[in-house]
Design an enzyme around this catalytic site. Structure first.
Site, PDB file in Angstrom:
ATOM      1  CB  CYS A  79     109.767  53.459  36.772  1.00  0.00           C
ATOM      2  SG  CYS A  79     110.460  53.378  35.129  1.00  0.00           S
ATOM      3  CB  CYS A 195     108.280  46.599  31.590  1.00  0.00           C
ATOM      4  SG  CYS A 195     107.613  48.111  30.861  1.00  0.00           S
TER       5      CYS A 195
HETATM    6  N1  DGL Z   1     107.802  52.379  33.682  1.00  0.00           N
HETATM    7  C1  DGL Z   1     108.632  51.958  32.577  1.00  0.00           C
HETATM    8  C2  DGL Z   1     109.368  50.682  32.978  1.00  0.00           C
HETATM    9  O1  DGL Z   1     108.858  49.937  33.792  1.00  0.00           O
HETATM   10  C3  DGL Z   1     107.759  51.770  31.362  1.00  0.00           C
HETATM   11  C4  DGL Z   1     108.468  51.754  30.057  1.00  0.00           C
HETATM   12  C5  DGL Z   1     109.253  53.015  29.714  1.00  0.00           C
HETATM   13  O2  DGL Z   1     109.112  54.068  30.326  1.00  0.00           O
HETATM   14  O3  DGL Z   1     110.035  52.896  28.745  1.00  0.00           O
HETATM   15  O4  DGL Z   1     110.445  50.438  32.562  1.00  0.00           O
END
Ligand code: DGL
Length: 282
Positions: A79, A195
């Site tokens: 993430c 993201c």
């Molecule tokens: N995995 C999250 C990121 O890459 C996805 C978006 C989120 O959770 O807001 O930031």
């Protein structure tokens, strides 16, 4: 919990705010087919993109405890929001454990690849608000080359729209167009997809950015770093066949499986629900 005595036979743990990190796991499965993986999606607390640093540090530490208890030999933060906000806190915690498990995140490998790619010294970043607010990509880019400029664009609506918008519709195209506009204006020649969800709209992004702009995604860059880390720490699994992969989530396992298949582009199989708070209280 029992763990194999040979540390090389233990799984690589990967975690994310939900199903988005499966785009990163996909790259790891392709590059390192002989490894076993355990993936945890914190779907009950998705999205992470508008969370505070304090929340993201707490979530990341809870998840790390769970994955270490399951015998992980390496911890990978798929993430971007969690890497950007919580990697230093996670690293500090890992140093305190006696298990000697390293933690890798997505920011630095992507930043280094983007700096290598740019010819005009202007790199764009598309990411969540939490990732942009952390300043982590700017720091990583400047550590690689202080002469390179980063143009960050926070896209609060994009990850939820990608998750909800399949097949893609005009509304999604408009959100992508709005996100890309400041990058076109700034004349960037390389764009970091900061993201986990954005690789799913890569063709749309490439069309709007134009064919001359290079796109950098986290999965491929991170997979190379994981391969390097396993080799240098003598942790690579010596088996010649394919390993297995399994899934944990904090929300509804059926929803995870349905949505996850689209992100992983491979069958998911069983998904186990975990209760992180319950573990803490135990
Ligand atoms: N995995 C999250 C990121 O890459 C996805 C978006 C989120 O959770 O807001 O930031």
């Amino acid at each position: 919990m029992s763990r194999p005595s040979d540390p090389r036979a233990r799984p690589i743990a990967v975690f994310d705010s939900g199903v988005g990190g499966l785009t990163v796991l996909h790259e790891l499965l392709v590059r390192l087919p002989q490894e076993d993986f355990v993936y945890l999606g914190d779907t009950a607390r998705f999205p992470y993109g508008d969370r505070s640093r304090e929340d993201l540090e707490r979530f990341a530490l809870e998840i790390a405890e769970e994955l270490l208890a399951r015998g992980a030999k390496l911890l990978v933060v798929a993430c971007n929001s969690a890497t950007a906000a919580a990697l230093p806190a996670l690293r500090a915690r890992m140093l305190q454990t006696t298990l000697g498990v390293d933690v890798l995140g997505v920011v630095r490998p992507e930043a280094v690849q983007a700096v290598t790619s740019t010819r005009n010294g202007r790199i764009g970043l598309l990411a969540t608000e939490a990732t942009v607010a952390s300043g982590a990509y700017g720091e990583a880019v400047h550590a690689a080359d202080p002469w390179v400029d980063l143009v960050p664009v926070a896209c609060p609506a994009l990850a939820p729209a990608i998750q909800a918008g399949f097949p893609a519709d005009e509304q999604l195209v408009e959100i992508v167009r709005g996100a890309v506009a400041p990058l076109r204006e700034a004349g960037v020649d390389t764009v970091i997809l900061g993201c986990t969800h954005y690789p799913l709209v890569r063709p749309m992004l490439q069309r709007i950015l134009g064919p001359g702009v290079a796109i950098v995604t986290s999965g491929a860059a991170l997979a190379r770093q994981v391969e390097h880390a396993l080799g240098s720490r003598e942790l690579a699994n010596p088996r010649s066949g394919e390993g297995d992969y399994r899934f944990l989530c904090t929300g509804d396992p059926d929803a995870f499986r349905d949505l996850g298949t689209r992100f992983l582009q491979l069958p998911l199989g069983e998904v186990e629900r975990v209760r992180l708070q319950a573990r803490e209280a135990a």
